[in-house]
Design an enzyme around this catalytic site. Structure first.
Site, mmCIF file in Angstrom:
data_model
loop_
_atom_site.group_PDB
_atom_site.id
_atom_site.type_symbol
_atom_site.label_atom_id
_atom_site.label_comp_id
_atom_site.label_asym_id
_atom_site.label_seq_id
_atom_site.Cartn_x
_atom_site.Cartn_y
_atom_site.Cartn_z
ATOM 1 N NE ARG A 28 17.369 -20.378 3.123
ATOM 2 C CZ ARG A 28 17.748 -19.612 2.112
ATOM 3 N NH1 ARG A 28 16.927 -18.753 1.602
ATOM 4 N NH2 ARG A 28 18.981 -19.717 1.617
ATOM 5 C CB VAL A 47 21.824 0.580 2.015
ATOM 6 C CG1 VAL A 47 22.164 1.961 2.581
ATOM 7 C CG2 VAL A 47 22.671 -0.486 2.684
ATOM 8 C CE LYS A 48 14.373 5.594 4.661
ATOM 9 N NZ LYS A 48 13.312 4.656 4.377
ATOM 10 C CD GLU A 140 12.143 -0.925 9.582
ATOM 11 O OE1 GLU A 140 11.414 -0.086 10.115
ATOM 12 O OE2 GLU A 140 12.175 -1.128 8.351
ATOM 13 C CG ASN A 149 7.173 -9.297 0.801
ATOM 14 O OD1 ASN A 149 7.517 -8.203 1.247
ATOM 15 N ND2 ASN A 149 7.770 -9.854 -0.236
ATOM 16 C CD GLU A 155 0.483 0.870 0.901
ATOM 17 O OE1 GLU A 155 -0.093 1.767 1.504
ATOM 18 O OE2 GLU A 155 1.702 0.663 1.025
HETATM 19 P P1 0O2 Z 1 11.082 2.351 2.409
HETATM 20 O O1 0O2 Z 1 11.020 2.733 0.965
HETATM 21 O O2 0O2 Z 1 10.677 0.948 2.615
HETATM 22 O O3 0O2 Z 1 12.388 2.675 3.033
HETATM 23 P P2 0O2 Z 1 7.328 6.121 12.465
HETATM 24 O O4 0O2 Z 1 8.604 6.615 13.087
HETATM 25 O O5 0O2 Z 1 6.775 4.899 13.094
HETATM 26 O O6 0O2 Z 1 6.318 7.200 12.293
HETATM 27 P P3 0O2 Z 1 8.795 4.970 10.363
HETATM 28 O O7 0O2 Z 1 10.102 5.319 10.987
HETATM 29 O O8 0O2 Z 1 8.725 5.136 8.870
HETATM 30 O O9 0O2 Z 1 7.642 5.794 10.953
HETATM 31 O O10 0O2 Z 1 8.462 3.521 10.806
HETATM 32 P P4 0O2 Z 1 7.423 2.493 10.223
HETATM 33 O O11 0O2 Z 1 6.056 3.054 10.123
HETATM 34 O O12 0O2 Z 1 7.583 1.258 11.017
HETATM 35 O O13 0O2 Z 1 7.912 2.249 8.714
HETATM 36 C C1 0O2 Z 1 9.140 1.687 8.444
HETATM 37 C C2 0O2 Z 1 9.057 0.952 7.121
HETATM 38 O O14 0O2 Z 1 7.979 0.001 7.179
HETATM 39 C C3 0O2 Z 1 8.714 1.818 5.923
HETATM 40 O O15 0O2 Z 1 9.869 2.447 5.440
HETATM 41 C C4 0O2 Z 1 8.168 0.757 4.978
HETATM 42 O O16 0O2 Z 1 9.192 -0.028 4.421
HETATM 43 C C5 0O2 Z 1 7.356 -0.111 5.906
HETATM 44 N N1 0O2 Z 1 5.983 0.391 6.009
HETATM 45 C C6 0O2 Z 1 5.411 1.020 7.042
HETATM 46 N N2 0O2 Z 1 4.139 1.312 6.790
HETATM 47 C C7 0O2 Z 1 3.870 0.863 5.548
HETATM 48 C C8 0O2 Z 1 2.692 0.853 4.719
HETATM 49 O O17 0O2 Z 1 1.623 1.327 5.085
HETATM 50 N N3 0O2 Z 1 2.817 0.276 3.486
HETATM 51 C C9 0O2 Z 1 3.992 -0.272 3.054
HETATM 52 N N4 0O2 Z 1 4.005 -0.812 1.825
HETATM 53 N N5 0O2 Z 1 5.104 -0.277 3.823
HETATM 54 C C10 0O2 Z 1 5.043 0.288 5.043
HETATM 55 P P5 0O2 Z 1 9.743 3.738 4.526
HETATM 56 O O18 0O2 Z 1 10.820 4.672 4.938
HETATM 57 O O19 0O2 Z 1 8.356 4.290 4.594
HETATM 58 O O20 0O2 Z 1 9.955 3.258 3.065
#
Ligand code: 0O2
Length: 277
Positions: A28, A47-48, A140, A149, A155
């Site tokens: 950037r 980090v999660k 990721e 965002n 949400e």
């Molecule tokens: P956090 O708290 O951010 O770590 P899948 O294998 O595709 O079924 P996966 O592995 O969760 O599921 O992949 P996906 O759906 O791409 O989601 C990865 C991350 O994207 C999520 O991590 C969220 O950060 C974000 N995300 C996905 N869907 C949504 C949504 O509907 N709303 C919001 N706000 N964020 C979303 P985590 O682990 O869910 O949560």
């Protein structure tokens, strides 16, 4: 698993997040220093948490020994862009890099989630150098606009509040807001070139002024304070004109002055005076 083991397990992920955040921030800055619109607006990483990892393992039925293979977002980088068009530019930048390999993409822009979630995700392999040698891990990268965002973080908070089961009226409201976010991004895209022009103009001016101030400061080394004060007064006069071309002219003029002063100081320096320029 003991606390100490979690610490060891997460350490390379912490390192990856620190390194990648810095690398994307450097990209950037490079765009901005070159007076170009940066497709990257802000970068953050996390980090999660152990809780979140455990919850995901439980939800997906993942064993501890498959944890690092199956959970691809232990290290997460979020890149926020100003315009939807920037998202693709960021994906191109990522694909071109030698320090990460894209192994998967999830395009929630072309196909948004039923919740209304829009974002572009890339899963990459990234190698961190640890005290035990190189370690390849998943990272990721989420790429989305500021508006997307805003929606996603709101949400996410609501999901947390309602423990993942949103009341119907809240989900409905979020769908409506997601639509407004889409409209907002579309409208921003329409005035994109005008905004970029204005930003570039401002960036060019900032860089020019920074450069002029450095040049004036350098003049202190080769000429008298009185002379520099006169130059500074001239700079303030031109600054007030708010004209980039005048500033550029003044910048060139400073170069000529610096050359002249340097030549004079060489003339007056005897070879054995010990302060050769
Ligand atoms: P956090 O708290 O951010 O770590 P899948 O294998 O595709 O079924 P996966 O592995 O969760 O599921 O992949 P996906 O759906 O791409 O989601 C990865 C991350 O994207 C999520 O991590 C969220 O950060 C974000 N995300 C996905 N869907 C949504 C949504 O509907 N709303 C919001 N706000 N964020 C979303 P985590 O682990 O869910 O949560």
């Amino acid at each position: 698993m003991e606390i100490q083991l979690w610490k060891e397990l997460l350490q390379p992920y912490e390192q990856a997040v620190t390194e990648l955040t810095a690398k994307f921030n450097c990209l950037r800055d490079e765009f901005r220093k070159n007076n170009q619109h940066s497709p990257i607006e802000t970068v953050s990483g996390r980090v999660k948490t152990v809780t979140s990892i455990l919850e995901k393992m439980q939800k997906k039925g993942i064993d501890f020994d498959r944890l690092e293979e199956e959970i691809e977002d232990i290290a997460g980088i979020r890149i926020i862009c100003q315009f939807v068009e920037d998202i693709e530019k960021v994906t191109v930048l990522i694909r071109r890099r030698y320090d990460m390999v894209v192994i998967e993409k999830k395009d929630y822009l072309a196909n948004h989630k039923s919740s209304g979630y829009r974002s572009y995700h890339m899963i990459v392999w990234y190698t961190v150098e640890t005290i035990n040698g190189p370690k390849q891990i998943h990272v990721e990268i989420q790429i989305r606009t500021m508006a997307m965002n805003f929606w996603a973080t709101t949400e996410h908070s609501l999901q947390y509040k309602y423990k993942g089961v949103l009341p119907q009226h809240v989900s409905k409201q979020l769908e409506v807001i997601a639509d407004s976010v889409y409209q907002l991004d579309t409208q921003m895209s329409r005035v994109r070139s005008e905004i970029i022009d204005a930003e570039n103009h401002s960036e060019t001016r900032t860089n020019l002024i920074r450069d002029i101030v450095t040049r004036i400061e350098n003049l202190y080394k080769v000429t008298s304070h009185r002379e520099v004060e006169k130059i500074q007064d001239e700079f303030y006069r031109i600054f007030k004109m708010n004209d980039i071309d005048e500033l550029k002219r003044f910048q060139r003029h400073l170069d000529v002055l610096a050359e002249g002063f340097r030549a004079q100081s060489v003339d007056y320096t005897t070879p054995d005076s010990g302060n050769g320029v």
